[in-house]
Design an enzyme around this catalytic site. Structure first.
Site, mmCIF file in Angstrom:
data_model
loop_
_atom_site.group_PDB
_atom_site.id
_atom_site.type_symbol
_atom_site.label_atom_id
_atom_site.label_comp_id
_atom_site.label_asym_id
_atom_site.label_seq_id
_atom_site.Cartn_x
_atom_site.Cartn_y
_atom_site.Cartn_z
ATOM 1 C CG HIS A 1 -1.753 -1.052 1.529
ATOM 2 N ND1 HIS A 1 -1.342 -2.188 2.174
ATOM 3 C CD2 HIS A 1 -3.061 -1.227 1.252
ATOM 4 C CE1 HIS A 1 -2.363 -3.023 2.279
ATOM 5 N NE2 HIS A 1 -3.419 -2.474 1.726
ATOM 6 C CG ASP B 1 1.797 -1.065 3.415
ATOM 7 O OD1 ASP B 1 1.129 -0.753 4.408
ATOM 8 O OD2 ASP B 1 1.406 -1.871 2.534
ATOM 9 C CG HIS C 1 -10.910 -11.311 1.918
ATOM 10 N ND1 HIS C 1 -10.511 -10.236 1.163
ATOM 11 C CD2 HIS C 1 -10.234 -11.200 3.094
ATOM 12 C CE1 HIS C 1 -9.624 -9.512 1.837
ATOM 13 N NE2 HIS C 1 -9.444 -10.082 3.010
HETATM 14 C C1 XLS Z 1 -7.585 -6.851 3.972
HETATM 15 C C2 XLS Z 1 -7.119 -6.999 2.602
HETATM 16 C C3 XLS Z 1 -5.950 -6.101 2.229
HETATM 17 C C4 XLS Z 1 -5.795 -6.048 0.734
HETATM 18 C C5 XLS Z 1 -4.976 -4.901 0.262
HETATM 19 O O1 XLS Z 1 -8.337 -7.663 4.483
HETATM 20 O O2 XLS Z 1 -6.823 -8.333 2.374
HETATM 21 O O3 XLS Z 1 -4.791 -6.537 2.863
HETATM 22 O O4 XLS Z 1 -5.245 -7.224 0.241
HETATM 23 O O5 XLS Z 1 -5.524 -3.685 0.606
HETATM 24 NI NI NI Z 2 -5.859 -9.113 0.732
HETATM 25 NI NI NI Z 3 -7.641 -9.756 4.001
#
Ligand code: XLS
Ligand code: NI
Ligand code: NI
Length: 435
Positions: free
Chosen positions: A101, A104, A271
């Site tokens: 990011h 980061d 996710h």
């Molecule tokens: C958060 C996400 C994040 C994305 C990038 O749950 O996985 O890390 O991969 O913003």
């Molecule tokens: Ni992610």
């Molecule tokens: Ni994630």
């Protein structure tokens, strides 16, 4: 080269009989699998935020991680040290890619333009290290969720002022990604969702998000960024309901707003399970639409209802995932990003190596097993047979040359169907013989 990991030289492949915890047992980058090297199939990437930046804090306690590169009081000194540690780590691990990011890589400054300057300086620093090491950027993204200004979202914010801030931030994150030769650009809408419908106009927020994406598409053209745009589905966390809920939801959104040609999906295992799906389900739905772009490889804990982002060591999940990736013909410009963090109690720098080695070995092994299954052909043969009637009687229906009348005629001639077994247990047993 920095020296933050003095106890590690370079992780190499030693084979399955090796007892060396700092060696690969399965991941042999040059080994050929179905005509391509493991390295080309797997395209692993290290996630800057978890591996370099995560301090190990949780709602009950502060950080635990022992990270020498954090020991600088000036934020830009710390950013440079962190970047040096990142490239040392990725080189020693023998991975070709990393992901970040904007925040980061470089700290947010006191003003927007200071933040942009910080990022620009760090892009120069990272570009140098990329050149020295040959490490490449798989994808960049913008952090549009940590700063309090994004409490109500970024692209979906009810206040245009915040929307504009997010758009301006993405502009710079995308430029940074282009300057570093990033092969993709990811959108993960952490706070693009809502907590309560009592204060939310859902349709308005979705219209805003579409406008946001469409400006990003235009900007990529303007600056000549040719990397792949990826959207990463997640159903919840941090918000209660996120608009990019799962693959199917995103595909529908992209179709509705005529954005489908410009995006693919970045599927994350944890996710998928938060959305009540399996990882392979999400990969399959994306692939069915020709939209499987990349993967965030990690795993959740079935007993916990949040994104635990653990390292992926579950062999079954890796096999199922690799079956989908191979069937889809690979990940193209995408890769496998370890969006995963070591546990809070695994605070030594060396734990970062154990974690990545385990994840890489699991997917290398998953790849080999999936390739064996595909070469054997038992699954494909079974499916071929299961859908055989569609090549016979059903062909006209699929070609759009049938009607309810012709189906009725078919039933009058053929009578009651003979229903076969699905043979799930039989197939699972054969699958186990490959593992
Ligand atoms: C958060 C996400 C994040 C994305 C990038 O749950 O996985 O890390 O991969 O913003
Ligand atoms: Ni992610
Ligand atoms: Ni994630």
């Amino acid at each position: 080269m920095a020296d933050y990991f003095p106890e590690v030289t370079k992780i190499i492949f030693e084979g399955r009989d090796s007892k060396n915890p700092l060696a690969f047992k399965w991941y042999n980058p040059t080994q050929s699998v179905l005509g391509k090297s493991m390295e080309e199939h797997l395209r692993f990437a290290v996630a800057y935020w978890h591996t370099l930046k995560n301090q190990g804090g949780d709602p009950f306690g502060e950080g635990t991680m022992d990270r020498a590169w954090n020991g600088f009081s000036d934020p830009m000194d710390r950013a440079r040290a962190t970047c040096d540690a990142a490239f040392e780590f990725v080189s020693k691990l023998g991975v070709s890619y990393y992901c970040f990011h904007d925040r980061d890589l470089a700290p947010e400054g006191a003003s927007f333009s200071e933040s942009c300057d910080n990022l620009e300086q760090m892009v120069t620093h990272a570009a140098d290290l990329q050149k020295q090491t040959g490490i490449k950027l798989l994808w960049g993204t913008a952090n549009l969720f940590s700063n309090p200004r994004y409490a109500h979202g970024a692209g979906t914010n009810p206040d245009f002022h915040v929307f504009a801030y997010a758009a301006a931030q993405v502009k710079h994150a995308m430029s940074a990604t282009r300057e570093l030769g990033g092969e993709n650009y990811v959108f993960w809408g952490g706070r693009e969702g809502y907590e309560t419908l009592l204060n939310t106009r859902l349709k308005q927020e979705q219209d805003q998000m579409a406008a946001f994406f469409s400006m990003c598409v235009d900007y990529a053209k303007e600056i000549g960024f040719t990397g792949q745009f990826l959207i990463e589905p997640k159903p919840k966390e941090p918000t209660k309901h996120q608009y990019d809920f799962d693959s199917a939801t995103i595909l529908n959104f992209l179709q509705t707003y005529d954005l489908i040609d410009h995006f693919k999906l970045n599927i994350e295992a944890n996710h998928a399970t938060l959305a009540g799906h399996t990882f392979e389900h999400e990969l399959t739905v994306a692939a069915a639409a020709g939209k499987l772009g990349s993967m965030d490889v990690n795993r959740g804990d079935p007993l916990l209802g949040w994104d635990t982002d653990q390292f992926p060591t579950d062999l079954y999940s890796a096999v199922y995932a690799m079956l989908e990736v191979l069937s889809a013909g690979g990940l193209g410009s995408g890769g496998m990003n370890f969006d995963a963090k070591v546990r809070r109690a695994s605070f030594e720098p060396i734990d970062l190596f154990y974690a990545h080695i385990g994840g890489m070995d699991a997917f290398a092994r998953g790849l080999v097993i999936a390739a064996n299954i595909i070469e054997d052909g038992f699954l494909e043969d079974f499916k071929e047979q299961r859908y055989q009637s569609w090549a016979d009687g059903g062909a006209a229906v699929l070609a759009g040359q049938s009607s309810l009348d012709t189906c009725e005629e078919y039933i009058k001639t053929h009578g009651e169907p003979v229903v076969p077994s699905g043979r799930q247990e039989y197939l699972e047993n054969i699958l186990n013989t490959f593992i």
